[in-house]
Motif scaffolding. Structure first.
Motif, PDB file in Angstrom:
ATOM      1  N   ALA A  18       0.810  -0.757  -0.075  1.00 22.28           N
ATOM      2  CA  ALA A  18      -0.371   0.319   0.038  1.00 22.28           C
ATOM      3  C   ALA A  18       0.418   1.044   0.536  1.00 22.28           C
ATOM      4  O   ALA A  18       0.330   2.308  -0.248  1.00 22.28           O
ATOM      5  CB  ALA A  18      -0.874   0.007   1.348  1.00 22.28           C
ATOM      6  N   LEU A  19       2.387   1.332  -0.008  1.00 21.73           N
ATOM      7  CA  LEU A  19       2.519   2.067   0.554  1.00 21.73           C
ATOM      8  C   LEU A  19       3.530   2.901  -0.817  1.00 21.73           C
ATOM      9  O   LEU A  19       3.979   4.054  -0.762  1.00 21.73           O
ATOM     10  CB  LEU A  19       3.934   1.985   1.168  1.00 21.73           C
ATOM     11  N   ILE A  20       3.486   1.812  -1.761  1.00 26.41           N
ATOM     12  CA  ILE A  20       4.149   1.902  -3.011  1.00 26.41           C
ATOM     13  C   ILE A  20       3.488   2.899  -3.881  1.00 26.41           C
ATOM     14  O   ILE A  20       2.654   2.815  -4.237  1.00 26.41           O
ATOM     15  CB  ILE A  20       4.195   0.659  -4.293  1.00 26.41           C
ATOM     16  N   ASP A  21       4.130   3.883  -4.779  1.00 26.01           N
ATOM     17  CA  ASP A  21       3.623   4.725  -5.269  1.00 26.01           C
ATOM     18  C   ASP A  21       3.473   3.504  -6.847  1.00 26.01           C
ATOM     19  O   ASP A  21       4.158   2.999  -7.404  1.00 26.01           O
ATOM     20  CB  ASP A  21       4.694   5.652  -6.272  1.00 26.01           C
ATOM     21  N   PRO A  22       1.665   4.112  -7.713  1.00 25.75           N
ATOM     22  CA  PRO A  22       1.745   2.903  -8.380  1.00 25.75           C
ATOM     23  C   PRO A  22       2.568   3.356  -9.651  1.00 25.75           C
ATOM     24  O   PRO A  22       2.756   1.959 -10.385  1.00 25.75           O
ATOM     25  CB  PRO A  22       0.259   3.653  -8.748  1.00 25.75           C
ATOM     26  N   THR A  23       3.149   4.409 -10.810  1.00 21.71           N
ATOM     27  CA  THR A  23       3.605   4.113 -11.858  1.00 21.71           C
ATOM     28  C   THR A  23       4.395   3.793 -11.616  1.00 21.71           C
ATOM     29  O   THR A  23       5.481   2.602 -12.199  1.00 21.71           O
ATOM     30  CB  THR A  23       3.937   5.994 -11.507  1.00 21.71           C
ATOM     31  N   GLY A  28      10.467  -0.327   7.341  1.00 18.88           N
ATOM     32  CA  GLY A  28      10.081   0.257   8.448  1.00 18.88           C
ATOM     33  C   GLY A  28       9.001   0.987   8.330  1.00 18.88           C
ATOM     34  O   GLY A  28       7.632   0.977   7.659  1.00 18.88           O
ATOM     35  N   ASP A  29       8.740   1.664   9.812  1.00 17.47           N
ATOM     36  CA  ASP A  29       7.439   2.129   9.741  1.00 17.47           C
ATOM     37  C   ASP A  29       7.029   3.191   8.682  1.00 17.47           C
ATOM     38  O   ASP A  29       7.969   4.932   8.842  1.00 17.47           O
ATOM     39  CB  ASP A  29       7.472   3.459  11.387  1.00 17.47           C
ATOM     40  N   ASN A  30       6.283   3.379   8.375  1.00 17.06           N
ATOM     41  CA  ASN A  30       5.552   4.013   6.900  1.00 17.06           C
ATOM     42  C   ASN A  30       6.696   4.215   5.820  1.00 17.06           C
ATOM     43  O   ASN A  30       6.618   5.538   5.364  1.00 17.06           O
ATOM     44  CB  ASN A  30       5.289   5.596   7.364  1.00 17.06           C
ATOM     45  N   GLY A  31       7.488   2.969   5.788  1.00 16.78           N
ATOM     46  CA  GLY A  31       8.382   3.204   4.986  1.00 16.78           C
ATOM     47  C   GLY A  31      10.134   4.098   4.901  1.00 16.78           C
ATOM     48  O   GLY A  31      10.644   4.482   4.335  1.00 16.78           O
ATOM     49  N   LEU A  52       8.086   4.995  -2.715  1.00 11.53           N
ATOM     50  CA  LEU A  52       6.808   5.169  -1.639  1.00 11.53           C
ATOM     51  C   LEU A  52       6.266   6.453  -2.328  1.00 11.53           C
ATOM     52  O   LEU A  52       6.351   7.755  -3.050  1.00 11.53           O
ATOM     53  CB  LEU A  52       7.490   5.624  -0.082  1.00 11.53           C
ATOM     54  N   LYS A  53       4.637   6.638  -2.196  1.00 15.99           N
ATOM     55  CA  LYS A  53       4.467   7.873  -2.526  1.00 15.99           C
ATOM     56  C   LYS A  53       4.668   8.854  -1.983  1.00 15.99           C
ATOM     57  O   LYS A  53       4.735   8.590  -0.129  1.00 15.99           O
ATOM     58  CB  LYS A  53       2.322   6.609  -2.303  1.00 15.99           C
ATOM     59  N   GLY A  54       4.353   9.828  -2.125  1.00 15.64           N
ATOM     60  CA  GLY A  54       4.631  11.421  -1.670  1.00 15.64           C
ATOM     61  C   GLY A  54       6.206  11.148  -0.714  1.00 15.64           C
ATOM     62  O   GLY A  54       6.477  12.252  -0.248  1.00 15.64           O
ATOM     63  N   ALA A  55       7.131  10.211  -1.169  1.00 15.60           N
ATOM     64  CA  ALA A  55       8.671   9.920  -0.537  1.00 15.60           C
ATOM     65  C   ALA A  55       9.302  11.420  -1.063  1.00 15.60           C
ATOM     66  O   ALA A  55       8.940  12.570  -1.959  1.00 15.60           O
ATOM     67  CB  ALA A  55       9.256   9.079  -1.684  1.00 15.60           C
ATOM     68  N   PRO A  56      10.352  11.748  -0.275  1.00 15.28           N
ATOM     69  CA  PRO A  56      11.145  12.890  -0.383  1.00 15.28           C
ATOM     70  C   PRO A  56      11.940  12.753  -1.229  1.00 15.28           C
ATOM     71  O   PRO A  56      12.390  12.091  -2.165  1.00 15.28           O
ATOM     72  CB  PRO A  56      11.669  13.446   0.830  1.00 15.28           C
TER      73      PRO A  56
END
Lengths: 312, 419
Positions: free
Chosen positions: B105-110, B330-333, B349-353
């Protein structure tokens, strides 16, 4: 030992016993020992060579990649292998390489062995120097030569203004194979020299003394005495060398890695890379073909050399 | 599996079984072989073992996973490069479905979409991305300053600009593009993937190509001869800007030369920075994506799934492997984000820095906007020695020979594998 076992002789042998019997018994016991020398090797050979070969042969009729689901596909791998230009080219290159290298190794090694067998100064030291390549790993030799071909030769050629050599020979599609031949010859000579030296030592010196009394020149001595008497060793060396060079792998990996393009891709390399490229079954078919080719060549070679009046 | 008789002989190796643990914990192995980060993962695994009550993991960085699959004893968890070899694992159904893992669920779909671009198995999620490496043109900032380019933002955006930059560098007596032709992979991931990826929609091309199946022939809607022709000609246009001794240079000799300032641009990924800074810690480098057309919107960067997690089926340790995988993310990636930050890569990940290291920051806008592709060479099965073909092509410059060879090889391969 012999006396103790002598008591075990069956009664039927009593009539012919006398002095020969203990020898007969001893001979039978020794036979048994020979079997014990062979059995472990036969078992190991079967487990590690024969069995995997049979398994590979079996999988060559499937689409197996080494793991996971697979099914039989009949002769499709064989048909595809025969029409694959990369595999065909690998056979062409490997044969050209193996024949050229076998001839060169034998000529050079015999010449060096003649020199090293003669009564020369520092003979032991020189022999030691000529044997060095034998104790160095093929990959190390290949990497060293690859630096020589890629860096040293072009540098020297550029300084001396020799045209054609300023770029690395390893990067030349048409000539890269000669570099592989040079490295292989350098690496393989010591092994052949040892066999030739052993052969030359079996020739009695009286023959040469008699020949020089009759006024034979060194070339006549070589042609009429040395060569015919070491001819058996030429057979051994060329059969061994050809077989070894057909399997060429490490020297190529260390120098050209099959390139440039696919110019120096050997059969062994195509087979080995099958496992990582998901072509295990396909390359097993190639391996079966290669096995038959190697066997055929060895038989032809032995037949040809035997007809020349040479025997192993 | 049919005909298990001889197959069983090949796969059963009784003397190799038994990896029990004396501590009463479940023993599992993590397969991670990326050379630059082996100590990093050694450390992560040690931390995991210290906090887990039920699982004891070991880090395997050396064995050949294919051999382990052949022995029917694959590693319990992979965190390794996702490439065509992995896609063979996927296609043969030896990896488990991770669609329901919490990390999915954490991974960016693209980014997740990149996994199934090579192949997929029954619509499953066979691997979860862990680290994306983005690649472009590594450039020497000092050389670029001499021709007035002072920041990533000023880097060329169109083909015409790019050729202009090359010519200016040449006038400044600097080799514009440093190349190492002795190693076919450097040309495959560099000039070939960059130029093709910048000109055509790579994923779409291969999707259509694969859809042709065994019917593929010279008249198919997509062929290498048709679709790769323009990119191939463009590649040849770059040759005059390369170093003259390129055919004698390898990656291991070329990287130190580039680090010392020979050449202004190097078509390599972030992995080259470890070699560059080892040779010259003061090297001042940046990265921008290669513009190949005159439309700046076409410019994209090459990415690869440098690390992805996947769990083989039938190991009996899936729960323990999932526990380790959760720890690696890790927690929330958080651990995944830290890893990527520490190693000049991008977290999937979604919204990764964003990556903030100046060496790779130039690719940020492109990765964030999803303007990336997986290299055209990486779609070609390893049975076709495409790297060697590219090497030969860039030496003999025979476009037709190169492309028709690719078409012929592809045709033979699909016919053969359809059997």
């Amino acid at each position: 030992m012999a006396t103790i076992s002598g008591t075990d002789i069956p009664a039927v042998d009593e009539s012919s016993i006398h002095t020969t019997a203990p020898h007969l018994v001893a001979a039978r016991k020794t036979d048994f020992t020979y079997y014990w020398l062979l059995v472990p090797i036969i078992v190991l050979f079967t487990i590690f060579i024969t069995l995997p070969a049979i398994i590979g042969f079996f999988f060559s009729f499937t689409n197996n990649v080494g793991y996971g689901a697979w099914h039989f596909i009949g002769l499709a791998n064989y048909k595809a292998a025969f029409s694959d230009p990369n595999i065909r080219h690998a056979y062409g290159f490997t044969l050209l390489f193996a024949v050229t290298t076998t001839i060169l190794v034998n000529i050079i090694a015999l010449a060096l062995a003649l020199g090293l067998a003669a009564k020369i100064k520092w003979r032991t030291t020189l022999r030691g120097i000529f044997f060095i390549p034998m104790v160095i790993s093929g990959l190390v030799i290949a990497y060293v030569f690859s630096t020589i071909f890629n860096v040293s030769v072009p540098f020297i050629a550029a300084k001396l203004g020799i045209s054609g050599l300023e770029t690395s020979i390893l990067a030349n599609e048409h000539w890269a194979w000669t570099a592989v031949v040079i490295v292989s010859v350098w690496q393989s000579c010591p092994g052949a020299i040892i066999i030739y030296l052993a052969g030359l030592l079996t020739i009695p010196t009286e023959v040469y003394e008699a020949a020089s009394l009759d006024g034979a020149s060194p070339w006549q001595q070589f042609k009429s005495i040395t060569f015919p008497l070491v001819a058996g060793y030429v057979v051994i060396n060329s059969v061994l060398a050809l077989k070894g060079f057909l399997n060429v792998y490490d020297v190529i990996v260390g120098t050209t890695n099959g390139g440039p393009g696919t110019a120096t891709q050997s059969v062994a390399m195509t087979i080995f890379r099958g496992l990582s490229s998901g072509d295990y079954a396909y390359q097993m078919a190639n391996a079966v073909i290669f096995f038959l080719v190697t066997i055929t060549l060895s038989i032809l070679q032995l037949g040809f050399l035997r007809r020349r009046g040479v025997s192993l | 599996m049919k005909a298990a008789g001889l197959g069983a002989l090949a796969t059963s190796a009784p003397f190799l079984t038994g990896c029990g643990s004396s501590s009463g914990k479940t023993a599992i192995s993590l397969h991670e072989t990326k050379p630059e980060v082996i100590p990093y993962f050694d450390d992560l695994v040690a931390k995991f073992n210290a906090q887990s009550n039920s699982v004891e993991a070991t880090h395997d960085s050396t064995t050949d996973p294919i051999a382990d699959f052949v022995r029917n004893r694959p590693p319990d968890l992979f965190c390794d490069n996702y490439n065509l070899t992995t896609s063979i694992f996927v296609a043969r159904g030896v990896l488990s479905d991770l669609a329901d893992a919490p990390e999915a669920a954490l991974i960016d779909p693209t980014v997740q979409a990149l996994v199934s671009q090579y192949t997929s198995y029954k619509g499953q999620t066979s691997a979860l991305p862990y680290s994306i490496a983005a690649e472009g043109v590594i450039y020497n900032r000092d050389h670029f300053k001499t021709i007035g380019i002072n920041s990533d933002a000023d880097a060329p955006k169109t083909w015409t600009d790019y050729v202009g930059v090359c010519k200016e560098l040449q006038s400044a007596k600097v080799v514009p593009i440093y190349s190492t032709f002795l190693d076919p992979w450097t040309m495959q991931q560099g000039i070939f993937d960059y130029v093709v990826g910048g000109m055509i929609d790579v994923a779409d091309f291969y999707q259509k190509l694969v859809a042709e199946g065994a019917d593929f022939n010279a008249n198919s809607p997509v062929t290498f001869s048709k679709d790769f022709r323009e990119p191939s000609l463009r590649m040849l246009e770059l040759l005059p800007f390369m170093n003259d001794d390129r055919s004698g240079q390898a990656y291991t000799t070329g990287t130190p030369n580039f680090a010392h300032g020979t050449g202004a641009m190097y078509y390599q990924g972030p992995w080259a920075f470890s070699g560059i800074s080892a040779t010259n810690p003061k090297a001042n480098m940046g990265t921008f994506p290669l513009p190949v057309t005159d439309n700046a919107d076409d410019t994209k960067c090459r990415v690869n799934l440098d690390l992805a997690c996947y769990i083989p089926t039938g190991t009996g340790t899936a729960a323990a492997a999932a526990e380790l995988m959760s720890f690696l993310y890790g927690d929330n990636g958080a651990t995944c984000i830290k890893y990527n930050k520490d190693n000049l890569a991008f977290a999937p990940l979604k919204g990764a820095p964003r990556a903030d290291d100046p060496k790779v920051a130039g690719l940020n806008p492109y990765v964030s906007a999803g303007k990336f592709y997986q290299g055209a060479g990486t779609y070609i099965p390893l049975s076709i020695p495409v790297g060697n073909y590219i090497q030969q092509f860039l030496i003999d410059q025979n476009v037709d020979g190169f492309l028709s060879k690719l078409d012929a090889d592809w045709q033979r391969l699909v016919v053969r594998t359809a059997a």
